[in-house]
Design a protein around this motif. Structure first.
Motif, short mmCIF file in Angstrom:
data_model
loop_
_atom_site.label_atom_id
_atom_site.label_comp_id
_atom_site.label_asym_id
_atom_site.label_seq_id
_atom_site.Cartn_x
_atom_site.Cartn_y
_atom_site.Cartn_z
N GLY A 15 -2.73 16.32 7.16
CA GLY A 15 -3.99 15.61 7.28
C GLY A 15 -4.62 15.89 8.63
O GLY A 15 -4.69 17.03 9.08
N ARG A 16 -5.03 14.83 9.31
CA ARG A 16 -5.74 14.99 10.57
C ARG A 16 -4.77 15.18 11.74
O ARG A 16 -3.61 14.77 11.70
CB ARG A 16 -6.60 13.75 10.85
N ASP A 17 -5.26 15.78 12.81
CA ASP A 17 -4.59 15.81 14.11
C ASP A 17 -3.15 16.30 14.05
O ASP A 17 -2.24 15.64 14.56
CB ASP A 17 -4.61 14.43 14.77
N THR A 18 -2.91 17.44 13.44
CA THR A 18 -1.56 17.98 13.40
C THR A 18 -1.50 19.33 14.12
O THR A 18 -2.46 20.10 14.10
CB THR A 18 -1.05 18.18 11.96
N PHE A 19 -0.37 19.58 14.73
CA PHE A 19 -0.13 20.84 15.43
C PHE A 19 -0.28 22.02 14.47
O PHE A 19 -0.97 23.00 14.76
CB PHE A 19 1.27 20.81 16.04
N ALA A 20 0.34 21.90 13.29
CA ALA A 20 0.25 23.00 12.32
C ALA A 20 -1.18 23.22 11.88
O ALA A 20 -1.62 24.37 11.70
CB ALA A 20 1.14 22.69 11.10
N ALA A 26 -8.27 17.88 6.71
CA ALA A 26 -8.26 17.71 8.17
C ALA A 26 -8.96 16.44 8.62
O ALA A 26 -8.68 15.95 9.73
CB ALA A 26 -8.93 18.92 8.83
N ASP A 27 -9.84 15.90 7.81
CA ASP A 27 -10.55 14.68 8.18
C ASP A 27 -10.00 13.44 7.48
O ASP A 27 -10.61 12.36 7.54
CB ASP A 27 -12.05 14.82 7.85
N HIS A 28 -8.87 13.57 6.85
CA HIS A 28 -8.26 12.41 6.17
C HIS A 28 -7.84 11.37 7.19
O HIS A 28 -7.50 11.69 8.34
CB HIS A 28 -7.05 12.86 5.36
#
Length: 235
Positions: A144-149, A163-165
């Motif tokens: 989802g949002r804010d992940t390193f991967a 990405a905006d979840h």
């Protein structure tokens, strides 16, 4: 200095830079091969007593991989715990420097400079490809949002559909994943071990990129080869 690492990627970072520092690592610490440090349990269930019995000068942890109650118990017993926060590539480079040169007092390792150079020299990607990125099955969970991967994939021209979840690792039913308008499904081999026979069949008609989870989710020496390896897998 005596270091216990509760994070596999940080174990590799310390071991490659100054292997003699590590006295304790988790059962999931697989790199580099032949680690001789004591095993102290998993990332989510470390044996706190075993960690303390190793008399560490520093315990290395991560806010996502390790549980707050375990870290609190270590601190309450007098251990010095360094907790990293890594949600972007820049975070990773900053935290690795803070750990190695700051907390451990080591010279900055050459591999860290090489990793920064490898990512800085990436060619400008073409139009982004929309992708779903499962990390678990039964139930299906995705980035989802804010992940390193997710940040690494974005630098490689892959736009995470979620990405905006509101959640960082949302549970999404499979029919919704297939209806999300993705052009690609990216399947890492950790934490769930997706393979050619376990994962792609759930996304009929959608190209599947099987990627090495170590290159997608670990922040350490693997970052040197990650751009090349991930680009090859995504092709």
């Amino acid at each position: 200095m005596r270091v216990v690492s509760l994070v596999p990627s940080l174990t590799e970072a310390v071991a490659e830079t100054a292997p003699g520092l590590l006295v304790g690592v988790t059962d999931w610490c697989t790199h580099p091969a032949g680690l001789g440090a004591a095993r102290i349990g998993g990332t989510k269930n470390p044996d706190v007593r075993a960690v303390l019995d190793l008399r560490p000068d520093l315990v290395v942890a991560n806010e996502e991989e390790n549980r707050a109650p375990d870290l609190a118990a270590l601190r309450q017993a007098g251990a010095h715990v360094l907790v990293t926060t890594v949600r972007t590539l820049d975070d990773a480079f900053g935290e690795l420097d803070r750990l190695l040169t700051g907390a451990c007092g080591l010279p900055r390792p050459r591999w860290l400079d090489e990793a920064e150079a490898a990512w800085a020299s990436l060619p400008t990607p073409g139009p982004p490809r929309r992708a779903v990125v499962p990390v678990w099955r039964r139930p299906w969970m995705v980035l989802g949002r804010d992940t390193f991967a997710g940040d690494l994939l974005a630098r490689l021209g892959v736009a995470n559909v979620y990405a905006d979840h509101a959640e960082r690792y949302p549970r999404i039913p499979l029919d919704e994943l297939n209806a999300a308008g993705a052009e690609l499904v990216v399947l890492p081999d950790e934490p769930y071990r997706f393979t050619r026979d376990d994962g792609p069949e759930a996304f009929p008609g959608l190209p599947a990129a099987l990627v090495d989870g170590r290159y997608l989710t670990w922040y350490g020496p693997s970052l040197v080869r990650a751009p090349e390896a991930l680009r090859a897998a995504l092709r």
